[in-house]
Design an enzyme around this catalytic site. Structure first.
Site, mmCIF file in Angstrom:
data_model
loop_
_atom_site.group_PDB
_atom_site.id
_atom_site.type_symbol
_atom_site.label_atom_id
_atom_site.label_comp_id
_atom_site.label_asym_id
_atom_site.label_seq_id
_atom_site.Cartn_x
_atom_site.Cartn_y
_atom_site.Cartn_z
ATOM 1 N N ASP A 1 4.465 -0.346 -4.518
ATOM 2 C CA ASP A 1 5.230 0.835 -4.116
ATOM 3 C C ASP A 1 6.701 0.636 -4.480
ATOM 4 O O ASP A 1 7.354 -0.270 -3.959
ATOM 5 C CB ASP A 1 5.077 1.033 -2.607
ATOM 6 C CG ASP A 1 5.499 2.418 -2.153
ATOM 7 O OD1 ASP A 1 6.369 3.015 -2.805
ATOM 8 O OD2 ASP A 1 4.960 2.903 -1.143
ATOM 9 N N ASP A 2 7.212 1.444 -5.377
ATOM 10 C CA ASP A 2 8.622 1.408 -5.799
ATOM 11 C C ASP A 2 8.939 0.203 -6.686
ATOM 12 O O ASP A 2 10.106 -0.185 -6.793
ATOM 13 C CB ASP A 2 9.572 1.357 -4.589
ATOM 14 C CG ASP A 2 9.734 2.702 -3.900
ATOM 15 O OD1 ASP A 2 9.011 3.639 -4.248
ATOM 16 O OD2 ASP A 2 10.585 2.793 -2.997
ATOM 17 N N CYS B 1 6.709 8.803 -4.452
ATOM 18 C CA CYS B 1 5.423 8.243 -4.007
ATOM 19 C C CYS B 1 4.282 9.247 -4.015
ATOM 20 O O CYS B 1 3.272 9.059 -4.686
ATOM 21 C CB CYS B 1 5.573 7.655 -2.603
ATOM 22 S SG CYS B 1 6.818 6.359 -2.451
ATOM 23 N N ASP C 1 3.755 3.106 -8.205
ATOM 24 C CA ASP C 1 3.828 4.569 -8.138
ATOM 25 C C ASP C 1 5.137 5.128 -8.695
ATOM 26 O O ASP C 1 5.202 6.298 -9.068
ATOM 27 C CB ASP C 1 3.591 5.074 -6.708
ATOM 28 C CG ASP C 1 4.570 4.494 -5.697
ATOM 29 O OD1 ASP C 1 5.445 3.702 -6.079
ATOM 30 O OD2 ASP C 1 4.441 4.837 -4.504
ATOM 31 N N ASN C 2 6.182 4.317 -8.755
ATOM 32 C CA ASN C 2 7.448 4.729 -9.384
ATOM 33 C C ASN C 2 8.360 3.524 -9.463
ATOM 34 O O ASN C 2 8.057 2.455 -8.923
ATOM 35 C CB ASN C 2 8.135 5.858 -8.610
ATOM 36 C CG ASN C 2 8.286 5.586 -7.124
ATOM 37 O OD1 ASN C 2 7.569 6.168 -6.300
ATOM 38 N ND2 ASN C 2 9.201 4.706 -6.757
#
Length: 573
Positions: free
Chosen positions: A47-48, A81, A324-325
């Site tokens: 995540d991130d 997200c 996700d990013n």
């Protein structure tokens, strides 16, 4: 129910890597009589996470990248997200799946039609589907015991507790369990997800039914508990065993860090002041803790792949590792965050290994998160329930020279700072709701330091990209994937079902007038390069071998377009 010591810790770190190395990275062979016709699928998602943070994931690089494919130009089309995860579940851009933000105003869990997702399609086709970890933002805020359609087994983190490394609540097939709130190491979220993934794989391995397992880690996203010395930037919480691992590492400062001149940028960036020493210190602290948090992910991936190996499932599992990013660490004066169109925000890691995937190769084609679902469906031989905006990456993984010719759409949340952008191989062009524009030549300016949108010498480039962007913002399915419309035509004398004599290869199609060069190849070898019209070549009969031959045209078209067209021909001897 409150749990202090949920399950025993699995072997992690060096012991796992050593075990895999000793085994030669090979799974136990299945007897031919029980070989599965379709692979398992394992998606490992952080995540991130930025692409640069792959530097602290050596196990991931070794066990997935070195044993499979690393896509070097991998992007998310909406750097946030929930929209990104919705694209994973649908194979669609945000304007088609409808999730345009993290919250109910524009997106969130309840915005997605959960009756028509990747999990539903796979489950209907006979897969055992499992979610483990973070799902879509706002999941569980109305009914924490809700289980979305399509999931055979559910271990979903319930918002807002998702963002706690300790004291989080998980819906486990309808039963809510809160894992220790007093920051006990056995309950560290990443470790619990690791152990549960190991248990699920061991339990499901004897069953001939293939499984789809999505392990969604919180790391390196910011989360509780907050440390007493937290900077003003919210940071993640590393596992105690990893705290301080990068205490002496300097913060990287690329040319875009604390950018001195942002007069070429939109007004929202121009209003950002130069970063002060206090802010830079906070960015560095966040950078350190994020990397330390990822060390537990690296151990978890090692443990999960070791479990696949021990159970004989490794060679029969398609594995994707991604995020996700991305995230900012001071680039363009942005101290933290995402959602913008610059490279640190939209570029993410993507590594893939599995049946039929070549080992230890890098691929340069443009790929995106809209491609994950089509890739998984292709491997599983399952039809989607939605029109797919993305493509299967399996052909690109197997053929590094294959090009589909498409551009990628990048956008963000609706509102006054909304933008629509097009990412081609070497250009980034954006149009803002404010009327502002940006244009970057990434081949010569990879740090996006100087926007060329106001330079009249780039008017033709800007116009061509704008025209293609306006197609993308409303595209659906084939129009999202469309490259230059060209065709490869082969002509020869024929004898029954095969050709004899020389073969003439030529280029046609609606966009043939935009072509600037064509490389003609025969069975993987270049035979001629044509740099002006008419784009054709005559291939002597002696260059062909008997039977099936593949002729490829590698077509370059105006303003950064590249596509390959293949045609087969049977040749007589």
């Amino acid at each position: 129910m409150r749990v202090r010591h949920p399950i025993l810790l699995a072997l992690v770190g060096g012991a796992v890597a050593a075990s895999l190395a000793a085994a030669g990275h090979r799974a136990h062979a299945r007897p031919a009589a029980v070989a599965r016709p379709r692979p398992n699928v394992l998606v490992l998602e952080t995540d991130d996470q930025t692409l640069a943070e792959m530097a602290v994931l050596p196990t991931v690089r070794r066990l997935i990248g070195d044993e499979g494919v690393t896509f070097d130009n991998s992007f998310v089309t909406f750097s946030l997200c929930c929209p990104s995860r919705a694209s994973l579940l649908t194979g669609q851009y945000a304007h088609n799946h409808g999730v345009r933000g993290n919250t109910s105003a524009a997106g969130g869990y309840y915005k997605l039609d959960s009756t028509n997702t990747l999990a539903v399609w796979l489950q209907r086709a006979g897969y055992y589907t499992v979610l483990l970890g973070k799902y879509l933002n706002e999941y569980g805020t109305r009914d924490p015991k809700e289980i979305p359609p399509g999931w055979s087994e559910w271990h979903g983190l319930v918002d807002p507790s998702t963002y706690r490394y300790y004291g989080y609540t998980m819906n486990e097939d309808g039963k809510l369990t809160t894992y220790c709130e007093d920051a006990q190491p056995p309950c560290y979220q990443t470790d619990v997800l690791r152990d549960k993934a190991d248990e699920i794989i061991r339990r499901r391995a004897p069953n001939p039914q293939p499984f789809f397992l999505w392990v969604a880690f919180l790391a390196p996203h910011a989360g509780q508990p907050a440390d007493p010395d937290n900077p003003f930037i919210e940071t993640p919480s590393p596992a105690p065993r990893h705290r301080g691992a990068f205490a002496n590492e300097p913060l990287p400062m690329p040319p875009s860090f604390n950018e001195a001149d942002v007069s070429d940028k939109p007004s929202a960036i121009q209003r950002l002041p130069l970063l002060a020493e206090r802010e830079i210190a906070a960015i560095r602290e966040n950078w350190q803790r994020r990397r330390e948090t990822l060390l537990a992910v690296d151990e978890a991936v090692g443990s999960i792949l070791e479990t696949l190996r021990r159970t004989g499932e490794l060679d029969n599992t398609l594995i994707l590792f991604t995020s996700d990013n991305g995230f900012f660490h001071g680039e363009h004066r942005i101290p933290f965050g995402k959602t913008l169109l610059y490279e640190p925000s939209i570029r993410v890691p993507l590594l893939m290994r599995g049946p039929g995937i070549p080992r230890g190769v890098h691929r340069s084609q443009l790929v995106a998160n809209i491609d994950y679902a089509p890739t998984i469906l292709d491997a599983a031989k399952v039809e989607p329930g939605r029109i797919q905006d993305g493509i299967s990456l399996l052909p690109l993984a197997r053929d590094g020279y294959k090009e589909v010719g498409r551009d990628l759409l990048v956008d963000n949340e609706p509102g006054p700072e909304h933008f629509d952008a097009i990412r081609s191989r070497n250009w980034l062009y954006a149009e803002y709701a404010t009327g502002e524009r940006e244009l970057y030549d990434l081949a010569h300016d990879p740090d996006e330091l100087q926007s060329l949108h106001g330079d009249p010498s780039y008017a033709a480039v800007r116009g061509a990209l704008a025209q293609r962007l306006h197609v993308l913002v409303a595209c659906k399915g084939p129009t999202c994937r469309e490259g230059p419309r060209v065709t490869l035509v082969l002509r020869s004398r024929r004898r029954r079902s095969c050709a004899f004599g020389a073969v003439r290869a030529s280029l046609g199609g609606t966009d043939a007038a935009t072509v600037t060069a064509v490389t003609f190849e025969l069975n993987g070898r270049t035979v001629a390069v044509a740099r002006r019209a008419p784009f054709r070549v005559v291939v002597p009969h002696r260059r062909f071998h008997a039977g099936r031959n593949v002729v490829r045209a590698r077509v370059e078209a105006q303003v950064d377009r590249l596509v390959t067209k293949d045609t087969t021909i049977r040749v007589c001897r």
